[in-house]
Design a protein around this motif. Structure first.
Motif, PDB file in Angstrom:
ATOM      1  N   VAL A  70       0.834  -1.410  -0.015  1.00 10.29           N
ATOM      2  CA  VAL A  70      -0.008  -0.008   0.039  1.00 10.29           C
ATOM      3  C   VAL A  70       0.919   1.214  -0.054  1.00 10.29           C
ATOM      4  CG1 VAL A  70      -1.692   1.349   1.145  1.00 10.29           C
ATOM      5  CG2 VAL A  70      -1.990  -1.186   1.105  1.00 10.29           C
ATOM      6  N   VAL A  71       0.376   2.109  -0.706  1.00  7.56           N
ATOM      7  CA  VAL A  71       1.377   3.436  -0.977  1.00  7.56           C
ATOM      8  C   VAL A  71       0.151   4.604  -0.491  1.00  7.56           C
ATOM      9  CG1 VAL A  71       2.695   5.146  -2.298  1.00  7.56           C
ATOM     10  CG2 VAL A  71       2.928   2.516  -2.809  1.00  7.56           C
ATOM     11  N   LEU A  72       0.560   5.143   0.631  1.00 13.12           N
ATOM     12  CA  LEU A  72      -0.140   6.389   0.862  1.00 13.12           C
ATOM     13  C   LEU A  72       0.113   7.698   0.095  1.00 13.12           C
ATOM     14  CD1 LEU A  72      -0.732   5.697   4.637  1.00 13.12           C
ATOM     15  CD2 LEU A  72      -2.127   4.956   2.885  1.00 13.12           C
ATOM     16  N   ALA A  73      -0.551   8.439  -0.406  1.00 11.85           N
ATOM     17  CA  ALA A  73      -0.204   9.769  -1.196  1.00 11.85           C
ATOM     18  C   ALA A  73      -1.522  10.684  -0.927  1.00 11.85           C
ATOM     19  CB  ALA A  73       0.127   9.393  -2.659  1.00 11.85           C
ATOM     20  N   THR A  74      -1.828  10.823   0.159  1.00 10.47           N
ATOM     21  CA  THR A  74      -3.099  11.492   0.395  1.00 10.47           C
ATOM     22  C   THR A  74      -2.953  13.220   0.403  1.00 10.47           C
ATOM     23  OG1 THR A  74      -2.783  11.047   2.785  1.00 10.47           O
ATOM     24  CG2 THR A  74      -4.543   9.781   1.592  1.00 10.47           C
ATOM     25  N   GLY A  75      -1.436  13.579   0.483  1.00  3.75           N
ATOM     26  CA  GLY A  75      -1.388  14.955   0.265  1.00  3.75           C
ATOM     27  C   GLY A  75      -1.239  15.809   1.382  1.00  3.75           C
ATOM     28  N   ALA A  76      -1.533  17.067   1.439  1.00  2.00           N
ATOM     29  CA  ALA A  76      -1.618  17.887   2.288  1.00  2.00           C
ATOM     30  C   ALA A  76      -2.766  18.994   2.415  1.00  2.00           C
ATOM     31  CB  ALA A  76      -0.379  18.773   2.948  1.00  2.00           C
ATOM     32  N   ARG A  77      -3.357  19.664   3.200  1.00  2.00           N
ATOM     33  CA  ARG A  77      -4.120  20.730   3.166  1.00  2.00           C
ATOM     34  C   ARG A  77      -3.543  22.094   4.016  1.00  2.00           C
ATOM     35  NH1 ARG A  77      -6.199  17.084   7.032  1.00  2.00           N
ATOM     36  NH2 ARG A  77      -6.836  18.151   9.052  1.00  2.00           N
ATOM     37  N   GLU A  78      -4.361  23.383   3.515  1.00  2.03           N
ATOM     38  CA  GLU A  78      -4.161  24.269   4.210  1.00  2.03           C
ATOM     39  C   GLU A  78      -5.065  24.487   5.857  1.00  2.03           C
ATOM     40  OE1 GLU A  78      -3.053  28.257   1.580  1.00  2.03           O
ATOM     41  OE2 GLU A  78      -4.640  26.831   1.028  1.00  2.03           O
ATOM     42  N   ARG A  79      -4.560  24.814   6.913  1.00  2.00           N
ATOM     43  CA  ARG A  79      -5.777  24.897   8.038  1.00  2.00           C
ATOM     44  C   ARG A  79      -6.506  26.097   7.664  1.00  2.00           C
ATOM     45  NH1 ARG A  79      -3.304  22.666  12.892  1.00  2.00           N
ATOM     46  NH2 ARG A  79      -0.841  22.499  12.557  1.00  2.00           N
ATOM     47  N   PRO A  80      -7.844  25.736   7.959  1.00  2.00           N
ATOM     48  CA  PRO A  80      -8.785  26.967   7.939  1.00  2.00           C
ATOM     49  C   PRO A  80      -8.584  27.661   9.018  1.00  2.00           C
ATOM     50  CG  PRO A  80      -9.817  24.832   8.809  1.00  2.00           C
ATOM     51  CD  PRO A  80      -8.389  24.293   8.341  1.00  2.00           C
ATOM     52  N   ARG A  81      -9.620  28.735   8.867  1.00  2.00           N
ATOM     53  CA  ARG A  81      -9.690  29.777   9.943  1.00  2.00           C
ATOM     54  C   ARG A  81      -9.858  29.203  11.432  1.00  2.00           C
ATOM     55  NH1 ARG A  81     -14.029  34.669  10.674  1.00  2.00           N
ATOM     56  NH2 ARG A  81     -13.487  35.485  12.858  1.00  2.00           N
ATOM     57  N   SER A  82     -10.926  28.122  11.466  1.00  2.00           N
ATOM     58  CA  SER A  82     -11.038  27.628  12.806  1.00  2.00           C
ATOM     59  C   SER A  82      -9.883  27.156  13.398  1.00  2.00           C
ATOM     60  CB  SER A  82     -12.073  26.639  12.578  1.00  2.00           C
ATOM     61  OG  SER A  82     -11.501  25.645  11.574  1.00  2.00           O
ATOM     62  N   ALA A  83      -9.017  26.524  12.644  1.00  2.00           N
ATOM     63  CA  ALA A  83      -7.695  25.957  13.223  1.00  2.00           C
ATOM     64  C   ALA A  83      -6.678  26.872  13.502  1.00  2.00           C
ATOM     65  CB  ALA A  83      -7.351  24.960  12.254  1.00  2.00           C
ATOM     66  N   ARG A  84      -6.660  27.843  12.785  1.00  2.00           N
ATOM     67  CA  ARG A  84      -5.940  29.215  13.138  1.00  2.00           C
ATOM     68  C   ARG A  84      -6.487  29.987  14.421  1.00  2.00           C
ATOM     69  NH1 ARG A  84      -3.163  30.518   7.335  1.00  2.00           N
ATOM     70  NH2 ARG A  84      -4.101  28.698   6.185  1.00  2.00           N
ATOM     71  N   LEU A  85      -7.297  29.893  14.960  1.00  2.00           N
ATOM     72  CA  LEU A  85      -8.066  30.415  16.027  1.00  2.00           C
ATOM     73  C   LEU A  85      -7.990  31.920  15.903  1.00  2.00           C
ATOM     74  CD1 LEU A  85      -6.311  28.261  18.677  1.00  2.00           C
ATOM     75  CD2 LEU A  85      -8.342  27.732  17.666  1.00  2.00           C
ATOM     76  N   ILE A  86      -8.381  32.217  14.596  1.00  2.00           N
ATOM     77  CA  ILE A  86      -8.408  33.757  14.478  1.00  2.00           C
ATOM     78  C   ILE A  86     -10.026  34.225  14.789  1.00  2.00           C
ATOM     79  CG2 ILE A  86      -8.613  35.644  12.560  1.00  2.00           C
ATOM     80  CD1 ILE A  86      -6.842  33.884  11.078  1.00  2.00           C
ATOM     81  N   PRO A  87      -9.927  35.236  15.849  1.00  2.00           N
ATOM     82  CA  PRO A  87     -11.422  35.681  16.385  1.00  2.00           C
ATOM     83  C   PRO A  87     -12.212  36.629  15.441  1.00  2.00           C
ATOM     84  CG  PRO A  87      -9.732  36.840  17.295  1.00  2.00           C
ATOM     85  CD  PRO A  87      -9.093  35.903  16.254  1.00  2.00           C
ATOM     86  N   GLY A  88     -13.181  36.859  15.784  1.00  2.00           N
ATOM     87  CA  GLY A  88     -14.038  37.849  15.521  1.00  2.00           C
ATOM     88  C   GLY A  88     -15.315  37.248  14.794  1.00  2.00           C
ATOM     89  N   THR A  89     -16.012  37.944  13.594  1.00  2.00           N
ATOM     90  CA  THR A  89     -17.268  37.493  13.366  1.00  2.00           C
ATOM     91  C   THR A  89     -17.099  36.398  12.321  1.00  2.00           C
ATOM     92  OG1 THR A  89     -17.287  39.374  11.703  1.00  2.00           O
ATOM     93  CG2 THR A  89     -18.543  39.692  13.790  1.00  2.00           C
ATOM     94  N   ARG A  90     -18.098  35.848  11.602  1.00  4.28           N
ATOM     95  CA  ARG A  90     -17.991  34.729  10.756  1.00  4.28           C
ATOM     96  C   ARG A  90     -18.644  35.074   9.431  1.00  4.28           C
ATOM     97  NH1 ARG A  90     -15.046  33.744  14.158  1.00  4.28           N
ATOM     98  NH2 ARG A  90     -14.550  31.506  15.080  1.00  4.28           N
ATOM     99  N   PRO A  91     -18.342  36.192   8.981  1.00  7.09           N
ATOM    100  CA  PRO A  91     -18.904  36.640   7.529  1.00  7.09           C
ATOM    101  C   PRO A  91     -18.517  35.792   6.347  1.00  7.09           C
ATOM    102  CG  PRO A  91     -17.159  38.047   8.064  1.00  7.09           C
ATOM    103  CD  PRO A  91     -17.353  37.104   9.078  1.00  7.09           C
ATOM    104  N   PRO A  92     -19.170  35.969   5.252  1.00  3.53           N
ATOM    105  CA  PRO A  92     -18.672  35.270   3.845  1.00  3.53           C
ATOM    106  C   PRO A  92     -17.267  36.156   3.552  1.00  3.53           C
ATOM    107  CG  PRO A  92     -21.009  35.569   3.975  1.00  3.53           C
ATOM    108  CD  PRO A  92     -20.595  36.362   5.051  1.00  3.53           C
ATOM    109  N   GLY A  93     -16.591  35.588   2.738  1.00  2.00           N
ATOM    110  CA  GLY A  93     -15.529  36.259   2.127  1.00  2.00           C
ATOM    111  C   GLY A  93     -13.997  35.632   2.651  1.00  2.00           C
TER     112      GLY A  93
END
Length: 423
Positions: A130-153
Motif C-alpha cells: 500500500v502506498v499512501l499519497a493523500t497529500g496535505a491541506r491548508e489549515r482553515p480559519r477555525s484551526a488558526r484560532l482567528i477571532p471575530g465575526t463569521r462573515p462570507p469572504g
C-alpha cells in the motif's frame, strides 16, 4: 461489512502528483495489478486548480522561485497546472494503472486491507503493498484560532483557486492575503486573474531580503491578524504590529495561505507512527512507514513541497515497492529517529534505514521557524559528531533547504536518536 472484496498487488491511495507518478512507474515496471484510488471526482491533485504555467520538468524549480519572488503568474515555459495534471493522469493510465475516482478509503480492516466507499457502495481491498499519497491541506480559519465575526469572504488558497478556476465565482473587490510564502504568491495571482484588487500581503514574520519581496503588492511584515469584522460580508482585517500599533485593513475578502498540515487521518487510523515535526507518517529513505508493506510519499510526508518534488518521490518509491513484492526488501529493523532542535521545525525523511540508505537526491529536506543567516548544521549521535555543513545562503521560514546525506552510513543502529542542530 457488506460489499465487494478483492485483492490487488499495489494499492495507491491519492491521485495527486505523487500517487500518479508512483502508479505510472510501478505499472510500467511490471508490478502486477496497480490500482489508484482518489476520493474526488477528478484526479490530478492540487495542480488542477493552479492555472499558472511552469509545471513539470526541470523548469519547475526555477519557476517556483521566480513566482515567489515577483508575485506574478508565470506565463512562459512548462505547462499549466491543469495540463500537468492531465499529463500525469494519462501517464499512469497508459502505463497500465487502474484509476478509480470518487472512491474514499474510510479505514483499515487489516495490515494491508482497507475499507472503501464509492459509487458501487462499500468495498474492501487487500494489497501486497500500500502506498499512501493523500497529500496535505491548508489549515482553515477555525484551526488558526482567528477571532471575530463569521462573515462570507474568507478563503484558503485552495478554496480560492477552486472558486475562481473551477466554478467562476465572484470573489470580491478588495482582498488581503495572509502569509508570505510561494503559495501566497499563487493566491495573489489568482485574485488578480479574478479582477480583485490586492490591498496587502500580511505576515507576522520579519522582512525578507529585497530580492524575495513582491514588487507589486504592499508587504506588511511583523503584523498579526487579531480579528475579522463584518456581518453580511467581510469588511476588514484587524492587525496588531510588533511595535504595538493596531490597524484595520478595509477589504471584502481575505485569503489565509500556507500553514499546511498533512492529510494524515488515514495514517492515524492505521496506527502508523507520526513524526512530531512534520505531523505526517514517520518514514525512512525507502519511504517505509512503521507498518510493514505500507509506504508513504509526497506532501503527506512534508507539507508542502512543489508538485515536481512530490512526483519525484512517487517515482522513487517504486524501487522499494518492487523489492517488497519480490521478497528482496531489506529487513525493517529499528531505524533511529532523526530529531531537530529549535529553531529547526522538521527534517524529512525522519528515520534512518538499517542499511545506511540515502534519500532521493542524496539529501534531507529541512524547514526552519525563523531566518538563519548561513547556518551551520551539525548532525550528532550519542555525543559523536557525524557531519557538519555550512549553508552558503540563508535558511528562510516557509522555504525548504537541504542537508547532505553522506553521513547515514556512520549512524550506530543500536544508538540513540540522531540529532540535527543549527547555529
Amino acid at each position: 461489512m457488506t460489499g465487494s472484496e478483492r485483492t490487488t498487488d499495489v494499492l495507491i491511495i491519492g491521485a495527486g502528483p505523487a500517487g500518479l507518478a508512483a502508479g505510472a512507474e510501478l505499472a510500467a515496471a511490471g508490478a502486477g495489478r496497480v490500482e489508484i484510488l482518489e476520493r474526488e471526482q477528478e484526479a490530478g491533485g492540487v495542480p488542477r486548480h493552479c492555472h499558472h504555467a511552469g509545471f513539470g520538468g526541470r523548469l519547475e524549480r526555477s519557476v517556483y522561485a521566480w513566482t515567489a519572488a515577483t508575485g506574478s503568474a508565470y506565463t512562459g515555459g512548462g505547462t499549466s497546472g491543469p495540463a500537468y495534471a492531465r499529463r500525469s493522469v494519462a501517464a499512469a493510465v497508459e502505463a497500465g494503472a487502474k484509476l478509480r475516482t470518487g472512491v474514499t478509503v474510510t479505514g483499515w480492516a487489516g495490515p494491508r486491507t482497507v475499507e472503501t466507499t464509492g459509487p458501487a457502495g462499500p468495498g474492501r481491498i487487500t494489497a501486497r503493498a500500500v502506498v499512501l499519497a493523500t497529500g496535505a491541506r491548508e489549515r482553515p480559519r477555525s484551526a488558526r484560532l482567528i477571532p471575530g465575526t463569521r462573515p462570507p469572504g474568507v478563503y484558503t488558497t485552495g478554496e480560492l483557486q477552486r472558486a475562481v478556476h473551477a466554478h467562476g465565482q465572484w470573489i470580491g473587490s478588495r482582498a488581503v492575503v495572509v502569509g508570505d510564502e510561494p503559495v501566497s504568491r499563487a493566491a495573489v495571482a489568482t485574485l488578480r486573474a479574478a479582477g480583485v484588487h490586492v490591498v496587502a500581503v500580511v505576515t507576522d514574520r520579519q522582512p525578507l531580503p529585497v530580492r524575495l519581496r513582491s514588487r507589486h503588492v504592499p508587504l506588511l511584515t511583523g503584523a498579526t491578524v487579531t480579528g475579522l469584522t463584518g456581518r453580511t460580508r467581510l469588511s476588514g482585517v484587524a492587525l496588531r504590529h510588533d511595535d504595538g500599533r493596531t490597524t484595520t485593513l478595509r477589504c471584502d475578502t481575505v485569503v489565509l495561505t500556507g500553514d499546511f498540515v498533512p492529510d494524515h487521518e488515514l495514517a492515524r487510523r492505521g496506527g502508523l507512527h507520526l513524526d512530531p515535526g512534520t505531523l505526517g507518517p514517520a518514514y525512512d529513505a525507502a519511504f517505509r512507514t512503521s507498518r510493514p508493506g505500507v509506504f508513504a510519499v509526497g506532501n503527506l510526508l512534508h507539507a508542502v513541497e512543489r508538485a515536481g518534488f512530490a512526483a519525484q518521490e512517487g517515482r522513487a518509491v517504486a524501487v522499494s515497492v518492487l523489492h517488497r513484492l519480490a521478497g528482496t526488501e531489506d529487513p525493517p529493523g529499528a531505524g533511529r529517529r532523526l530529531v531537530v532542535d529549535a529553531p529547526l521545525r522538521w527534517i524529512a525523511p525522519n528515520v534512518t534505514g538499517p542499511d545506511g540508505a540515502r534519500p532521493p537526491g542524496d539529501r534531507f529536506v529541512l524547514r526552519t521557524e525563523r531566518r538563519l543567516p548561513r547556518p551551520l548544521l551539525v548532525v550528532s549521535q550519542n555525543g559523536r559528531e557525524l557531519h557538519r555543513q555550512r549553508l552558503l545562503l540563508p535558511a528562510l521560514p516557509g522555504r525548504p533547504f537541504a542537508l547532505a546525506a553522506d553521513w547515514t552510513d556512520r549512524v550506530d543502529p543500536d544508538g540513540a536518536s540522531v540529532r540535527i542542530t543549527a547555529s
